[in-house]
Design an enzyme around this catalytic site. Sequence first.
Site, PDB file in Angstrom:
ATOM      1  CE1 TYR A 167      31.103  45.424  60.342  1.00  0.00           C
ATOM      2  CE2 TYR A 167      29.280  45.156  58.801  1.00  0.00           C
ATOM      3  CZ  TYR A 167      30.586  45.539  59.073  1.00  0.00           C
ATOM      4  OH  TYR A 167      31.368  46.039  58.066  1.00  0.00           O
ATOM      5  CG  PHE A 203      41.798  49.041  57.886  1.00  0.00           C
ATOM      6  CD1 PHE A 203      41.934  48.080  56.878  1.00  0.00           C
ATOM      7  CD2 PHE A 203      42.330  48.750  59.124  1.00  0.00           C
ATOM      8  CE1 PHE A 203      42.588  46.864  57.105  1.00  0.00           C
ATOM      9  CE2 PHE A 203      43.011  47.533  59.357  1.00  0.00           C
ATOM     10  CZ  PHE A 203      43.126  46.603  58.351  1.00  0.00           C
ATOM     11  N   PRO A 259      31.547  49.687  74.459  1.00  0.00           N
ATOM     12  CG  PRO A 259      29.766  48.806  75.695  1.00  0.00           C
ATOM     13  CD  PRO A 259      30.239  50.077  75.033  1.00  0.00           C
ATOM     14  NE  ARG A 286      38.798  51.716  65.731  1.00  0.00           N
ATOM     15  CZ  ARG A 286      39.128  51.506  66.991  1.00  0.00           C
ATOM     16  NH1 ARG A 286      40.375  51.724  67.398  1.00  0.00           N
ATOM     17  NH2 ARG A 286      38.222  51.095  67.870  1.00  0.00           N
ATOM     18  CB  SER A 302      34.557  45.004  57.704  1.00  0.00           C
ATOM     19  OG  SER A 302      34.886  45.771  58.846  1.00  0.00           O
ATOM     20  CB  ALA A 303      39.525  46.322  59.500  1.00  0.00           C
ATOM     21  CE  LYS A 313      30.235  43.557  55.688  1.00  0.00           C
ATOM     22  NZ  LYS A 313      29.862  43.832  54.277  1.00  0.00           N
ATOM     23  CG  ASP A 332      20.865  50.775  47.884  1.00  0.00           C
ATOM     24  OD1 ASP A 332      22.096  50.963  47.990  1.00  0.00           O
ATOM     25  OD2 ASP A 332      20.099  50.683  48.872  1.00  0.00           O
TER      26      ASP A 332
END
Length: 347
Positions: free
Chosen positions: A148, A177, A293, A230, A124-125, A152, A31
């Site tokens: 972003y 999610f 937004p 969500r 990612s969703a 992905k 990392d």
Amino acid sequence: MAILVTGGSGFVGVHTSVELLNAGYDIVMFDNFSNSKPEALKRVYEITNKNFRFYEMDMRDKEKLEVVFSENTIDAVIHLAGLKAVGESVHMPLKYYDNNIHGTITLIEMMKKYNVKKLVFSSSATVYGLQSIVPISENFSLEATNPYGRSKLMIEEILRDLYISDDEWGIIPLRYFNPIGAHESGLIGESPNGVPNNLMPYITQVASGKLKEMLVFGNNYPTPDGTGVRDYIHVTDLALGHVKAIERLMAGVTGVNAYNLGTGRGYSVLELIETFEEVSGRKIPYTIVDRRPGDVAICYADPTKAKDELGWAAQRGIEEMCIDAWRWQINNPNGYESVLELERSWV
Ligand code: WQD
């Protein structure tokens, strides 16, 4: 033989590393601490009492990446390293494309060089974009509404092309999610830098008095109470999904198969606030403000494919997510505040 976890000291990284170690895997992590702290690694050891090897580095640094692959026998890679703030990506797209895409290509090239062709990728969703139908299945159309999410989606496409070029690869994109909560020990959890972007860490900081009130981004969505819905998933359930994905790759499955990691149940902002108030006994003051937004009204998963093919399903409910997030917050009011000098190798 070991599993390499990129971005290993991050929120998902430490929770996934704990479950891999608990499952008996040897792990190596790296990392760059751009959104995490060394203290989190100490906590992984405290929870598991298991050794692991850690390297402080950036995934775009080919020389350091070569050291990781030459000093360790890597079986498979769980690739979590990446920038993930939607709002920030709109303002700094090149930073996101360079870090997320250039970094991933650098990693894959090193994997090829060392003949490591098993990869679990943190997707990612967000790759589903603005869907008009819920629940969302893996075969739904893919689109991105911000850099972003586009990074992905592009990486998923790169991985599909990689498999077409070499069918020895086993690749599993996991489409997260909304991961929330914390390990039941209260030793590891979500520790965003600065004011949280995401809902749950904001709620816990309001509950603890660190922040004054919640701002609810819109209550005029086409949802039962008008606020965004969500699919919140406990980060430990998410971590266990990675263990199941690794098991599938270690069993020799090849190809590119994406899976939703969600519960299949949606909760609104106000429902989450109400649940948190019930479990914590704290009042969460809030003000309704304009929509943010880029937000969608409703997003939750159809998790059937992961259940059928990975043998994985989320086990923890929304109350447990709130309880565990609250325990983390009250035990660590300033996140991983103590930054200890750590040995770089734990083996
Ligand atoms: C959840 C709901 C907001 C904050 C993002 C990324 C996604 C993933 C998870 C990385 C929405 C509302 C939020 C606040 C609010 N990240 N909200 N006030 O936007 O669903 O997903 O984080 O993988 O890729 O897109 O999560 O927690 O920001 O928002 O009212 O202060 O809470 O409008 O309805 P989101 P979130």
